[in-house]
Motif scaffolding. Structure first.
Motif, short mmCIF file in Angstrom:
data_model
loop_
_atom_site.label_atom_id
_atom_site.label_comp_id
_atom_site.label_asym_id
_atom_site.label_seq_id
_atom_site.Cartn_x
_atom_site.Cartn_y
_atom_site.Cartn_z
N ASN A 17 0.80 -1.24 0.00
CA ASN A 17 0.00 0.00 0.00
C ASN A 17 0.82 1.28 0.00
N ILE A 48 0.10 -2.35 -4.31
CA ILE A 48 -0.91 -3.00 -3.47
C ILE A 48 -0.27 -4.03 -2.55
N GLU A 106 -2.52 3.32 3.69
CA GLU A 106 -3.53 2.80 4.62
C GLU A 106 -3.12 2.99 6.07
#
Length: 190
Positions: free
Chosen positions: A67, A184, A90
């Motif tokens: 992230n 990701i 995040e």
């Protein structure tokens, strides 16, 4: 004749067996970066930059790169990411500070090489101090010889470069990206 065929078959078996472990070892030096459009596979180069590659692998193995934003992306030049301190979208993302942080691991001494900075090459970001690379890295969109011998090369994209090309570009004068794309998930191995 039968003995000769047996010898050839045995030699082929041994050759195939020898290839197997070498291939498995190369997977340990593969970094897979999951982007929104799919995976990017990077072949790491421990023979070129052993300390930097070891640090990237350690951070990836701990999930530190998951992230993390592509905070600086310059069309025709490169996409920079890896600020695990301020770039985690995040947990603690700070757009104003993304690109200024590192990790809790030490900065590394430069491992400059003769590997040229060309399209798909992955290099370590640093400050003006050549021995300040830590966690941040960049992926080249194009060849850029002025970086040769001035920054540490750690790998090269083997597949998924067309996905790197889709990373959102920065609007600011230094390539700063508002609402940036992210890595990701980053894993060692395919």
């Amino acid at each position: 004749m039968i003995m000769r065929l047996f010898q050839i078959a045995a030699a082929l078996f041994l050759a195939v067996a020898a290839i197997g472990p070498a291939h498995a070892a190369s997977d340990d030096n593969t970094l897979t970066i999951q982007l929104k459009d799919g995976p990017v596979v990077v072949e790491l180069m421990p023979d070129v930059a052993p300390k930097h590659v070891a640090q990237i692998k350690e951070l990836a193995s701990k999930g530190e790169y998951d992230n993390v934003a592509f905070h600086r992306v310059i069309e025709g030049f490169m996409a920079q990411t890896g600020d695990v301190e301020f770039g985690d979208m995040e947990d603690g993302f700070n757009a104003g500070r993304a690109g200024t942080g590192g990790s809790n691991l030490p900065d590394l001494p430069a491992e400059f090489s003769k590997v040229p900075f060309e399209r798909g090459v992955v290099g370590m970001a640093r400050s003006q101090d050549p021995n300040s690379a830590n966690s941040q890295f960049f992926i080249m969109f194009a060849d850029y010889p002025p970086l040769n011998g001035e920054y540490t090369v750690v790998g090269k994209v083997m597949s998924g470069m067309e996905l790197v090309d889709k990373i959102k570009r920065g609007e600011g004068g230094n390539g700063e990206v508002s609402d940036p794309d992210r890595m990701i998930k980053v894993t060692v191995g395919k």
